[in-house]
Design a protein around this motif. Sequence first.
Motif, PDB file in Angstrom:
ATOM      1  N   GLN A 245       0.836  -1.167  -0.034  1.00 16.84           N
ATOM      2  CA  GLN A 245      -0.078  -0.071   0.056  1.00 16.84           C
ATOM      3  C   GLN A 245       0.820   1.216   0.104  1.00 16.84           C
ATOM      4  N   ILE A 246       0.717   1.887  -1.020  1.00 15.65           N
ATOM      5  CA  ILE A 246       1.724   3.056  -1.226  1.00 15.65           C
ATOM      6  C   ILE A 246       0.830   4.492  -1.131  1.00 15.65           C
ATOM      7  N   THR A 247       1.031   5.351  -0.520  1.00 15.23           N
ATOM      8  CA  THR A 247       0.001   6.726  -0.508  1.00 15.23           C
ATOM      9  C   THR A 247       0.775   7.867  -0.627  1.00 15.23           C
ATOM     10  N   LEU A 248       0.066   8.836  -1.048  1.00 18.06           N
ATOM     11  CA  LEU A 248       0.818  10.207  -1.061  1.00 18.06           C
ATOM     12  C   LEU A 248      -0.187  11.271  -0.354  1.00 18.06           C
ATOM     13  N   ARG A 249       0.185  11.860   0.844  1.00 15.68           N
ATOM     14  CA  ARG A 249      -0.492  12.441   1.516  1.00 15.68           C
ATOM     15  C   ARG A 249      -1.925  11.768   2.080  1.00 15.68           C
ATOM     16  N   GLY A 250      -1.755  10.641   2.389  1.00 17.94           N
ATOM     17  CA  GLY A 250      -2.825   9.804   2.893  1.00 17.94           C
ATOM     18  C   GLY A 250      -3.712   9.153   1.588  1.00 17.94           C
ATOM     19  N   SER A 251      -3.530   9.564   0.301  1.00 18.51           N
ATOM     20  CA  SER A 251      -4.255   9.138  -0.653  1.00 18.51           C
ATOM     21  C   SER A 251      -3.513   8.000  -1.308  1.00 18.51           C
ATOM     22  N   PRO A 252      -4.065   6.738  -1.614  1.00 19.90           N
ATOM     23  CA  PRO A 252      -3.395   5.605  -2.400  1.00 19.90           C
ATOM     24  C   PRO A 252      -2.913   6.043  -3.610  1.00 19.90           C
ATOM     25  N   ILE A 253      -1.743   5.654  -4.029  1.00 16.44           N
ATOM     26  CA  ILE A 253      -1.188   5.818  -5.407  1.00 16.44           C
ATOM     27  C   ILE A 253      -0.500   4.456  -5.723  1.00 16.44           C
ATOM     28  N   ARG A 254       0.146   4.283  -7.079  1.00 17.11           N
ATOM     29  CA  ARG A 254       0.581   3.229  -7.463  1.00 17.11           C
ATOM     30  C   ARG A 254       2.179   3.519  -7.991  1.00 17.11           C
ATOM     31  N   LEU A 255       2.992   2.565  -7.583  1.00 21.99           N
ATOM     32  CA  LEU A 255       4.423   2.864  -8.588  1.00 21.99           C
ATOM     33  C   LEU A 255       4.677   1.751  -9.321  1.00 21.99           C
ATOM     34  N   THR A 256       4.910   1.882 -10.552  1.00 16.85           N
ATOM     35  CA  THR A 256       5.209   0.603 -11.628  1.00 16.85           C
ATOM     36  C   THR A 256       6.566   1.091 -12.247  1.00 16.85           C
ATOM     37  N   ALA A 257       6.862   0.119 -13.185  1.00 19.26           N
ATOM     38  CA  ALA A 257       7.975   0.312 -14.086  1.00 19.26           C
ATOM     39  C   ALA A 257       7.339   1.011 -15.267  1.00 19.26           C
ATOM     40  N   ASP A 258       8.095   1.827 -16.026  1.00 24.51           N
ATOM     41  CA  ASP A 258       7.974   2.502 -17.314  1.00 24.51           C
ATOM     42  C   ASP A 258       8.043   1.684 -18.328  1.00 24.51           C
ATOM     43  N   PHE A 259       6.944   1.246 -19.168  1.00 21.30           N
ATOM     44  CA  PHE A 259       7.433   0.468 -20.386  1.00 21.30           C
ATOM     45  C   PHE A 259       6.895   1.176 -21.684  1.00 21.30           C
ATOM     46  N   SER A 260       7.259   0.580 -22.932  1.00 18.91           N
ATOM     47  CA  SER A 260       6.603   0.789 -24.182  1.00 18.91           C
ATOM     48  C   SER A 260       5.360   0.367 -24.084  1.00 18.91           C
ATOM     49  N   SER A 261       4.307   0.812 -25.163  1.00 19.67           N
ATOM     50  CA  SER A 261       2.936   0.687 -25.235  1.00 19.67           C
ATOM     51  C   SER A 261       3.149  -0.833 -25.629  1.00 19.67           C
ATOM     52  N   GLU A 262       4.062  -1.336 -26.481  1.00 22.90           N
ATOM     53  CA  GLU A 262       4.021  -2.787 -26.988  1.00 22.90           C
ATOM     54  C   GLU A 262       4.295  -3.587 -25.555  1.00 22.90           C
ATOM     55  N   THR A 263       5.169  -3.323 -24.868  1.00 29.49           N
ATOM     56  CA  THR A 263       5.743  -4.182 -23.671  1.00 29.49           C
ATOM     57  C   THR A 263       4.482  -4.150 -22.839  1.00 29.49           C
ATOM     58  N   LEU A 264       3.831  -2.921 -22.513  1.00 28.66           N
ATOM     59  CA  LEU A 264       2.767  -3.042 -21.536  1.00 28.66           C
ATOM     60  C   LEU A 264       1.576  -3.772 -22.079  1.00 28.66           C
ATOM     61  N   GLN A 265       1.237  -3.662 -23.252  1.00 31.80           N
ATOM     62  CA  GLN A 265       0.211  -4.478 -23.718  1.00 31.80           C
ATOM     63  C   GLN A 265       0.625  -5.952 -23.498  1.00 31.80           C
ATOM     64  N   ALA A 266       1.827  -6.293 -23.816  1.00 29.11           N
ATOM     65  CA  ALA A 266       2.332  -7.751 -23.484  1.00 29.11           C
ATOM     66  C   ALA A 266       2.136  -8.151 -22.053  1.00 29.11           C
ATOM     67  N   ARG A 267       2.323  -7.516 -21.150  1.00 30.73           N
ATOM     68  CA  ARG A 267       2.345  -7.654 -19.773  1.00 30.73           C
ATOM     69  C   ARG A 267       0.879  -7.555 -19.241  1.00 30.73           C
ATOM     70  N   ARG A 268       0.038  -6.715 -19.850  1.00 28.53           N
ATOM     71  CA  ARG A 268      -1.378  -6.986 -19.856  1.00 28.53           C
ATOM     72  C   ARG A 268      -2.180  -8.198 -19.984  1.00 28.53           C
ATOM     73  N   GLU A 269      -1.440  -8.842 -21.025  1.00 27.99           N
ATOM     74  CA  GLU A 269      -2.225 -10.081 -21.604  1.00 27.99           C
ATOM     75  C   GLU A 269      -1.702 -11.176 -20.744  1.00 27.99           C
ATOM     76  N   TRP A 270      -0.970 -11.178 -19.714  1.00 27.83           N
ATOM     77  CA  TRP A 270      -0.547 -12.009 -18.827  1.00 27.83           C
ATOM     78  C   TRP A 270      -1.449 -12.039 -17.451  1.00 27.83           C
ATOM     79  N   ARG A 271      -2.236 -10.649 -17.372  1.00 21.48           N
ATOM     80  CA  ARG A 271      -2.904 -10.323 -16.164  1.00 21.48           C
ATOM     81  C   ARG A 271      -3.905 -11.472 -15.471  1.00 21.48           C
ATOM     82  N   ASP A 272      -4.819 -12.220 -16.450  1.00 23.20           N
ATOM     83  CA  ASP A 272      -6.006 -12.964 -16.152  1.00 23.20           C
ATOM     84  C   ASP A 272      -5.239 -14.224 -15.559  1.00 23.20           C
ATOM     85  N   ILE A 273      -4.248 -14.789 -16.476  1.00 17.50           N
ATOM     86  CA  ILE A 273      -3.531 -15.962 -16.407  1.00 17.50           C
ATOM     87  C   ILE A 273      -2.693 -15.874 -14.679  1.00 17.50           C
ATOM     88  N   ALA A 274      -2.075 -14.557 -14.497  1.00 13.68           N
ATOM     89  CA  ALA A 274      -1.440 -14.490 -13.378  1.00 13.68           C
ATOM     90  C   ALA A 274      -2.500 -14.508 -12.055  1.00 13.68           C
TER      91      ALA A 274
END
Length: 341
Positions: A245-274
């Motif tokens: 759980q990451i927050t900024l001034r008490g509000s939740p935020i998220r930290l992720t790696a920065d990827f290209s749109s192609e790699t980001l889409q490829a990572r999303r396709e693993w989401r349901d299986i994961a």
Amino acid sequence: MTNNKRKNRGNKNKEVTMTPSNEKDTPIQDYEDDDIEEMQEADLKKLIRTLRSSQKQILELHKSLMDKIENLSRENEILRRNQNVTKQLVQQETGRVTEVKNSIDQMKNTIESLTNRMGEAEERISDLEDREQERIQSDQRKDEEIRNLKHIVGNLQDTIKKPNIRVLGVPEGMEREKGLEGLFSEILAENFPGLEKDREILVQEAHRTPNKHDQKRPSPRHVVIKLSTVKHKEKILKCAREKRQITLRGSPIRLTADFSSETLQARREWRDIAQVLRENNCLPRILYPAKLSFVNEGEIKTFHNKQKLKEFVGTRPALQKMLKDVLHTETQKHGHQYERR
């Protein structure tokens, strides 16, 4: 002498009397005038009857002959007419045969012409098919080149973005006071006090993406933080995974790696299986840039694409049963995407 003559005449009369009158083939005997004078009256009457009968027979024969002649004439006329009709029919049939022959010749010429045109059309079709095949192969090569270029560009973008951290959920305008770099330092101080004091963690650049804010966009734009080294980025993300759980001034935020749109889409396709693997305590992780890793039968397995995963799942009945539904859904999804294309 006179008696002899009478006897002779009597004999003649007897000869006449002996000739039957009803026989048609018996010739009528010729009599001389003197003989007729000397005939008795009875003989003369008989002779007259014979002559009349013969005359009647001759008339009947004549009539029969005339009837036959008339019949022959009629038959001859009918034959003549039939000959004329037959001649006309023959002429008509000859004309029809000639027309049929001419039609057949025309059909032969037409068929020959069509055959030649079909041959030319087949040659053109063959040429077009060859060109189409060449175009398809050229398009396939181009598609392959485009995929390769996209992959290269994606790898370049991932290489460039590798030291970056993407921050999601920071409200628009919050950076006006301290700037984006100051907000990132505040995030570290609020969530990772030990890292905030690490002087080696340096922010080289910070910006929002996309550059222009869309007022209709419901969520705030992402903040991209570029660090000096990849090691510092991985260290921060590791701490974020551990804290969860990451927050900024008490509000939740998220930290992720920065990827290209192609790699980001490829990572999303693993989401349901994961997600399914996580529910079955297989400890799934999506590794850089878009690889799936999980524990199966005490071993860590890593897969670069779904095809390799499907081949592996086919050898493990328990895993196959676990991922059957999600893999079937993925197959249907890709099939619908292919049909839309």
